[in-house]
Structures are given as structure tokens and as C-alpha cells.
Motif scaffolding. Structure first.
Motif, mmCIF file in Angstrom:
data_model
loop_
_atom_site.group_PDB
_atom_site.id
_atom_site.type_symbol
_atom_site.label_atom_id
_atom_site.label_comp_id
_atom_site.label_asym_id
_atom_site.label_seq_id
_atom_site.Cartn_x
_atom_site.Cartn_y
_atom_site.Cartn_z
ATOM 1 N N CYS A 6 -20.606 -4.509 -2.971
ATOM 2 C CA CYS A 6 -20.032 -3.266 -1.971
ATOM 3 C C CYS A 6 -20.649 -1.980 -2.385
ATOM 4 O O CYS A 6 -20.178 -1.195 -1.352
ATOM 5 N N GLY A 7 -21.406 -1.562 -3.169
ATOM 6 C CA GLY A 7 -22.039 -0.427 -3.351
ATOM 7 C C GLY A 7 -21.145 0.597 -3.837
ATOM 8 O O GLY A 7 -20.785 1.714 -3.199
ATOM 9 N N LEU A 8 -20.277 0.049 -4.922
ATOM 10 C CA LEU A 8 -19.258 1.198 -5.401
ATOM 11 C C LEU A 8 -19.903 2.438 -6.051
ATOM 12 O O LEU A 8 -20.698 2.372 -6.690
ATOM 13 N N CYS A 9 -19.101 3.433 -5.441
ATOM 14 C CA CYS A 9 -19.654 4.778 -5.969
ATOM 15 C C CYS A 9 -19.686 4.961 -7.461
ATOM 16 O O CYS A 9 -18.348 4.470 -8.074
ATOM 17 N N PRO A 10 -20.423 5.570 -8.235
ATOM 18 C CA PRO A 10 -20.358 5.514 -9.691
ATOM 19 C C PRO A 10 -19.254 6.467 -10.248
ATOM 20 O O PRO A 10 -18.888 6.650 -11.268
ATOM 21 N N THR A 11 -18.734 7.454 -9.268
ATOM 22 C CA THR A 11 -17.892 8.382 -9.749
ATOM 23 C C THR A 11 -16.584 8.316 -8.942
ATOM 24 O O THR A 11 -16.411 7.544 -8.100
ATOM 25 N N CYS A 12 -15.488 9.035 -9.288
ATOM 26 C CA CYS A 12 -14.211 8.836 -8.607
ATOM 27 C C CYS A 12 -13.778 10.258 -8.465
ATOM 28 O O CYS A 12 -14.323 11.242 -9.065
ATOM 29 N N GLU A 13 -12.547 10.319 -7.510
ATOM 30 C CA GLU A 13 -12.167 11.501 -7.133
ATOM 31 C C GLU A 13 -10.636 11.538 -7.623
ATOM 32 O O GLU A 13 -10.121 10.604 -7.739
ATOM 33 N N THR A 14 -10.231 12.852 -8.149
ATOM 34 C CA THR A 14 -8.764 12.698 -8.600
ATOM 35 C C THR A 14 -8.029 13.827 -7.404
ATOM 36 O O THR A 14 -8.579 14.849 -6.844
ATOM 37 N N LEU A 15 -6.850 13.235 -6.805
ATOM 38 C CA LEU A 15 -6.054 13.815 -6.045
ATOM 39 C C LEU A 15 -4.795 14.086 -6.664
ATOM 40 O O LEU A 15 -4.355 13.633 -7.478
ATOM 41 N N ALA A 16 -3.771 14.705 -5.951
ATOM 42 C CA ALA A 16 -2.414 14.825 -6.126
ATOM 43 C C ALA A 16 -1.963 13.492 -6.207
ATOM 44 O O ALA A 16 -1.494 12.733 -5.109
ATOM 45 N N GLY A 17 -1.612 12.681 -7.314
ATOM 46 C CA GLY A 17 -0.786 11.594 -7.392
ATOM 47 C C GLY A 17 -1.708 10.304 -7.229
ATOM 48 O O GLY A 17 -1.296 9.153 -7.252
ATOM 49 N N ALA A 18 -3.239 10.378 -7.041
ATOM 50 C CA ALA A 18 -3.928 9.314 -6.866
ATOM 51 C C ALA A 18 -5.211 9.561 -7.409
ATOM 52 O O ALA A 18 -5.723 10.562 -7.512
ATOM 53 N N ILE A 19 -6.079 8.479 -7.623
ATOM 54 C CA ILE A 19 -7.506 8.419 -7.976
ATOM 55 C C ILE A 19 -8.339 7.842 -6.923
ATOM 56 O O ILE A 19 -7.814 6.615 -6.397
ATOM 57 N N ARG A 20 -9.230 8.397 -6.344
ATOM 58 C CA ARG A 20 -9.909 7.842 -5.036
ATOM 59 C C ARG A 20 -11.086 7.243 -5.678
ATOM 60 O O ARG A 20 -11.984 7.748 -6.145
ATOM 61 N N LEU A 21 -11.470 5.827 -5.249
ATOM 62 C CA LEU A 21 -12.797 5.418 -5.438
ATOM 63 C C LEU A 21 -13.167 5.096 -4.208
ATOM 64 O O LEU A 21 -12.697 5.028 -3.075
ATOM 65 N N ARG A 22 -14.626 5.194 -4.049
ATOM 66 C CA ARG A 22 -15.292 5.042 -2.669
ATOM 67 C C ARG A 22 -16.439 3.996 -2.864
ATOM 68 O O ARG A 22 -16.928 3.819 -4.014
ATOM 69 N N ALA A 23 -16.819 3.456 -1.622
ATOM 70 C CA ALA A 23 -17.714 2.225 -1.715
ATOM 71 C C ALA A 23 -18.867 2.423 -0.477
ATOM 72 O O ALA A 23 -18.266 2.958 0.501
ATOM 73 N N ALA A 24 -19.838 1.886 -0.285
ATOM 74 C CA ALA A 24 -20.667 1.911 0.754
ATOM 75 C C ALA A 24 -20.124 1.033 1.961
ATOM 76 O O ALA A 24 -20.195 1.069 3.182
ATOM 77 N N LEU A 25 -19.331 -0.276 1.237
ATOM 78 C CA LEU A 25 -19.156 -1.278 2.161
ATOM 79 C C LEU A 25 -17.542 -1.620 1.318
ATOM 80 O O LEU A 25 -17.462 -1.511 0.373
#
Length: 145
Positions: free
Chosen positions: A109-128
Motif C-alpha cells: 500500500c506504500g505506507l508512509c514511513p512517518t506518522c502525525e499526531t493529532l488531538a486524541g489520535a495518531i494518523r498513518l498515511r499511505a499511497a493506496l
């Protein structure tokens, strides 16, 4: 046998010398006890400034289902999925580790090697959007507000 006594000038000089020695000993004792108090104060200040910053936390396991991904068409990684993480803020840092059985899915899926932190959540991103679930563990490090 003849006793030789101190004359008054010698006796005065000896007593003055002893007084100076006692005074220096008292001053050194004060300096040493003051140093101990300074070190204790410094330790307290250091503990206060580091308090909670590097708390060891246990890993938290999470499973990201294949149907839990959304698309916002942002950049190279338009698909995202949020992992609920109570208490986390955008200033905090999250470290994500994939379970071995999820590695192939993350590559596909082309998972992004980094993540984001948000209020109350951790966001992962992917190409697909992944076709199978991803199993992860995360650790949080509290950031400065």
C-alpha cells in the motif's frame, strides 16, 4: 627541672592562630553544607523540569482495518487512517512499529514511513488504501506544549 613558659606575646599569637583556624574550619563547614543544599536544589529543579517528559510507557497494540481508511487527496500519501490515542496532542510524538505479519501489506500500500499526531489520535498515511488489516504497536512521548 626548669619549666619554660610562654611569654604573653607568644601566648596571644598562639590564641589568635587557633581562632583563625577555628574560623576557617567553620567557614569551610558552612561552604560544604551549603554545597550539599545547592546540589539538592539542583536535583529538585532537574526532576521538576524532566518530570513526565521521559516516562517509560508500555506499547499499545492497534489494528487498522482495511475498510477504515479515508482519502483526502493530499500529496503522495492521500489515504489515511487514525489510531485513537486518548491523551495525545499534536505536540506529542508517536513511534509506530509494524507487526511482522503486516510488513508485506505495508509495502503493497506504500505506507508512509512517518506518522502525525493529532488531538486524541495518531494518523498513518499511505499511497493506496491497504487491502488487508495492519497490526501495529505505538509508543507515545509527551511533547512540550
Amino acid at each position: 627541672m626548669k619549666w619554660k613558659g610562654f611569654n604573653s606575646l607568644s601566648w596571644t599569637a598562639l590564641l589568635d592562630g587557633l581562632r583563625r583556624i577555628i574560623g576557617m574550619a567553620d567557614a569551610n563547614a558552612s561552604a560544604i553544607s551549603g554545597l550539599g543544599a545547592d546540589i539538592a536544589d539542583m536535583a529538585a529543579i532537574t526532576a521538576d523540569s524532566l518530570g513526565g517528559k521521559q516516562d517509560k510507557s508500555a506499547a499499545v497494540e492497534a489494528v487498522l482495518s482495511a475498510d477504515g481508511w479515508q482519502c483526502d487527496e493530499a500529496g503522495e500519501y492521500p489515504y489515511y487512517c487514525n489510531i485513537p490515542a486518548p491523551g495525545i496532542t499534536a505536540a506529542d510524538r508517536a513511534e509506530i512499529t509494524l507487526a511482522p505479519e503486516s510488513l508485506l501489506t505495508s509495502v503493497e500500500c506504500g505506507l508512509c514511513p512517518t506518522c502525525e499526531t493529532l488531538a486524541g489520535a495518531i494518523r498513518l498515511r499511505a499511497a493506496l488504501a491497504p487491502e488487508r488489516e495492519l497490526k501495529v504497536e505505538y509508543w507515545m512521548t509527551q511533547g512540550k506544549e
